[in-house]
Design an enzyme around this catalytic site. Structure first.
Site, PDB file in Angstrom:
ATOM      1  N   SER A  99      -9.311   2.916   2.244  1.00  0.00           N
ATOM      2  CA  SER A  99      -9.374   2.104   1.023  1.00  0.00           C
ATOM      3  C   SER A  99     -10.338   0.948   1.243  1.00  0.00           C
ATOM      4  O   SER A  99     -10.489   0.457   2.377  1.00  0.00           O
ATOM      5  CB  SER A  99      -7.989   1.535   0.702  1.00  0.00           C
ATOM      6  OG  SER A  99      -8.076   0.585  -0.336  1.00  0.00           O
ATOM      7  N   TYR A 123      -0.499  -2.889   3.529  1.00  0.00           N
ATOM      8  CA  TYR A 123      -1.243  -1.680   3.119  1.00  0.00           C
ATOM      9  C   TYR A 123      -2.699  -1.759   3.609  1.00  0.00           C
ATOM     10  O   TYR A 123      -3.227  -0.798   4.170  1.00  0.00           O
ATOM     11  CB  TYR A 123      -1.181  -1.567   1.599  1.00  0.00           C
ATOM     12  CG  TYR A 123      -2.103  -0.544   0.977  1.00  0.00           C
ATOM     13  CD1 TYR A 123      -1.764   0.805   0.924  1.00  0.00           C
ATOM     14  CD2 TYR A 123      -3.324  -0.938   0.410  1.00  0.00           C
ATOM     15  CE1 TYR A 123      -2.616   1.732   0.339  1.00  0.00           C
ATOM     16  CE2 TYR A 123      -4.167  -0.014  -0.177  1.00  0.00           C
ATOM     17  CZ  TYR A 123      -3.815   1.313  -0.209  1.00  0.00           C
ATOM     18  OH  TYR A 123      -4.658   2.231  -0.784  1.00  0.00           O
TER      19      TYR A 123
HETATM   20  P1  NAP Z   1      -0.614   8.389  -5.955  1.00  0.00           P
HETATM   21  O1  NAP Z   1      -1.177   8.736  -7.282  1.00  0.00           O
HETATM   22  O2  NAP Z   1       0.477   7.387  -5.844  1.00  0.00           O
HETATM   23  O3  NAP Z   1      -0.174   9.756  -5.226  1.00  0.00           O
HETATM   24  C1  NAP Z   1       0.370   9.689  -3.944  1.00  0.00           C
HETATM   25  C2  NAP Z   1       0.550  11.090  -3.399  1.00  0.00           C
HETATM   26  O4  NAP Z   1       0.997  10.987  -2.043  1.00  0.00           O
HETATM   27  C3  NAP Z   1       1.571  11.908  -4.140  1.00  0.00           C
HETATM   28  O5  NAP Z   1       1.128  13.246  -4.162  1.00  0.00           O
HETATM   29  C4  NAP Z   1       2.825  11.752  -3.270  1.00  0.00           C
HETATM   30  O6  NAP Z   1       3.711  12.861  -3.382  1.00  0.00           O
HETATM   31  C5  NAP Z   1       2.193  11.734  -1.905  1.00  0.00           C
HETATM   32  N1  NAP Z   1       3.027  11.112  -0.880  1.00  0.00           N
HETATM   33  C6  NAP Z   1       3.502   9.843  -0.840  1.00  0.00           C
HETATM   34  N2  NAP Z   1       4.204   9.644   0.286  1.00  0.00           N
HETATM   35  C7  NAP Z   1       4.177  10.812   0.976  1.00  0.00           C
HETATM   36  C8  NAP Z   1       4.710  11.238   2.199  1.00  0.00           C
HETATM   37  N3  NAP Z   1       5.441  10.419   2.985  1.00  0.00           N
HETATM   38  N4  NAP Z   1       4.479  12.516   2.601  1.00  0.00           N
HETATM   39  C9  NAP Z   1       3.756  13.360   1.834  1.00  0.00           C
HETATM   40  N5  NAP Z   1       3.219  13.013   0.656  1.00  0.00           N
HETATM   41  C10 NAP Z   1       3.425  11.748   0.228  1.00  0.00           C
HETATM   42  O7  NAP Z   1      -1.770   7.854  -4.970  1.00  0.00           O
HETATM   43  P2  NAP Z   1      -3.365   7.828  -5.115  1.00  0.00           P
HETATM   44  O8  NAP Z   1      -3.730   6.596  -5.845  1.00  0.00           O
HETATM   45  O9  NAP Z   1      -3.883   9.144  -5.539  1.00  0.00           O
HETATM   46  O10 NAP Z   1      -3.742   7.565  -3.577  1.00  0.00           O
HETATM   47  C11 NAP Z   1      -4.152   8.598  -2.710  1.00  0.00           C
HETATM   48  C12 NAP Z   1      -4.788   7.942  -1.496  1.00  0.00           C
HETATM   49  O11 NAP Z   1      -5.896   7.147  -1.936  1.00  0.00           O
HETATM   50  C13 NAP Z   1      -3.855   6.999  -0.738  1.00  0.00           C
HETATM   51  O12 NAP Z   1      -4.049   7.126   0.637  1.00  0.00           O
HETATM   52  C14 NAP Z   1      -4.296   5.627  -1.227  1.00  0.00           C
HETATM   53  O13 NAP Z   1      -4.018   4.628  -0.267  1.00  0.00           O
HETATM   54  C15 NAP Z   1      -5.785   5.848  -1.401  1.00  0.00           C
HETATM   55  N6  NAP Z   1      -6.411   4.897  -2.310  1.00  0.00           N
HETATM   56  C16 NAP Z   1      -6.068   4.820  -3.629  1.00  0.00           C
HETATM   57  C17 NAP Z   1      -6.697   3.895  -4.444  1.00  0.00           C
HETATM   58  C18 NAP Z   1      -6.388   3.739  -5.904  1.00  0.00           C
HETATM   59  O14 NAP Z   1      -6.908   2.805  -6.544  1.00  0.00           O
HETATM   60  N7  NAP Z   1      -5.574   4.610  -6.485  1.00  0.00           N
HETATM   61  C19 NAP Z   1      -7.670   3.029  -3.910  1.00  0.00           C
HETATM   62  C20 NAP Z   1      -7.980   3.140  -2.564  1.00  0.00           C
HETATM   63  C21 NAP Z   1      -7.364   4.068  -1.767  1.00  0.00           C
HETATM   64  P3  NAP Z   1       5.159  12.714  -4.132  1.00  0.00           P
HETATM   65  O15 NAP Z   1       4.858  12.335  -5.546  1.00  0.00           O
HETATM   66  O16 NAP Z   1       5.787  14.048  -3.969  1.00  0.00           O
HETATM   67  O17 NAP Z   1       5.894  11.628  -3.378  1.00  0.00           O
END
Ligand code: NAP
Length: 247
Positions: free
Chosen positions: A142, A156
């Site tokens: 991130s 985080y």
């Molecule tokens: P999200 O929409 O909240 O989705 C999170 C995903 O991770 C879901 O599929 C969830 O599955 C799964 N998950 C959570 N805990 C888990 C665990 N312990 N074991 C296996 N699966 C797990 O998140 P996102 O925004 O797409 O983020 C994805 C990645 O991008 C993350 O690493 C996040 O830090 C990074 N990121 C996101 C942003 C942003 O602005 N969104 C920015 C920078 C980086 P369930 O629903 O089944 O729990």
């Protein structure tokens, strides 16, 4: 058919990545933790588009569950050639002085230990040293690792700093074993993760302060991940791609 594992492939960036990898011809393993319906929806969408996918439930922070997931992947009988370490969590926005050990450890267990465990199991299967055919890993970090996320979630941000260092170290360890390891650093992307931080509309609140004046879409991050996994990035390892609209 080569297998790609996307952790947290059921929602957000993982879902977009799983769908694009299926279009590229991978058999996609959609890992999820709690939301079976969301995982099934991704699998069904991929299958409806003529692709190949299956969902596997595993908490990536739990060593036994990770090992069981990889054993299940082994039973598919095809080589694992791509891993997207994507599943990540954060909790309600808070200054550091209010963080508890319980919360910090939960963040680190999923975002750091989980990435390490999945890398370990993938390397055992991909590495030339173990008779594997090579492969590629992309870690989803991130922009927070550079910015620190003050007053929101330094825990985080620090976990993503660890992901960056994991990328650098592992890329060097396995460069001669046919495995490339790279990292993407998304900025503000429209997903449900911001609701976990207590502010579902966070991207729209701050987007005007970004150089590009807009948030990013999960598909825009997925495109970069798919490229890094592909042979088009065959000489790229230990690299970091910023997907933060210029921030
Ligand atoms: P999200 O929409 O909240 O989705 C999170 C995903 O991770 C879901 O599929 C969830 O599955 C799964 N998950 C959570 N805990 C888990 C665990 N312990 N074991 C296996 N699966 C797990 O998140 P996102 O925004 O797409 O983020 C994805 C990645 O991008 C993350 O690493 C996040 O830090 C990074 N990121 C996101 C942003 C942003 O602005 N969104 C920015 C920078 C980086 P369930 O629903 O089944 O729990």
């Amino acid at each position: 058919m080569a297998i790609a594992l996307v952790t947290g492939g059921s929602r957000g960036i993982g879902r977009a990545t799983a769908r694009q990898l299926a279009q590229e011809g991978y058999r996609v393993v959609v890992n999820y933790h709690r939301n079976l319906d969301a995982a099934n929806e991704v699998v069904e969408a991929i299958q409806a588009a003529g692709g190949n996918a299956l969902a596997i439930c595993a908490d990536i922070g739990d060593e036994q569950q990770v090992e069981a997931m990889f054993t299940e992947i082994d039973a598919l009988g095809e080589p694992l050639s791509a891993l997207v370490n994507n599943a990540g969590i954060l909790f309600t926005q808070s200054p550091l002085e209010k963080l508890t050990a319980e919360r910090i450890n939960r963040v680190l267990t999923t975002n750091v230990t989980g990435y390490f465990l999945c890398c370990r199991e993938a390397v055992k299967r991909m590495s030339h040293a173990h008779g594997g055919q090579g492969g590629a890993i992309v870690n989803v970090s991130s922009a927070a690792s550079r910015l620190g996320a003050p007053f929101e979630y330094v825990d985080y941000a620090a976990s993503k700093g660890a992901v960056d260092t994991l990328t650098t170290g592992l890329a060097l360890e396995v460069a001669a074993q046919g495995i490339r390891v790279n990292c993407v650093r998304p900025g503000l992307i429209y997903t449900e993760m911001h609701a976990d931080g207590g502010e579902p509309g966070r991207v729209d609140r701050v987007k005007d302060a970004l150089p590009m004046r807009r948030g990013g879409q999960p598909e825009e991050v997925a495109q970069a991940i798919v490229w890094l996994l592909s042979d088009k990035a065959s000489y790229v390892t230990g690299s970091f791609l910023e997907l933060a609209g210029g921030r």
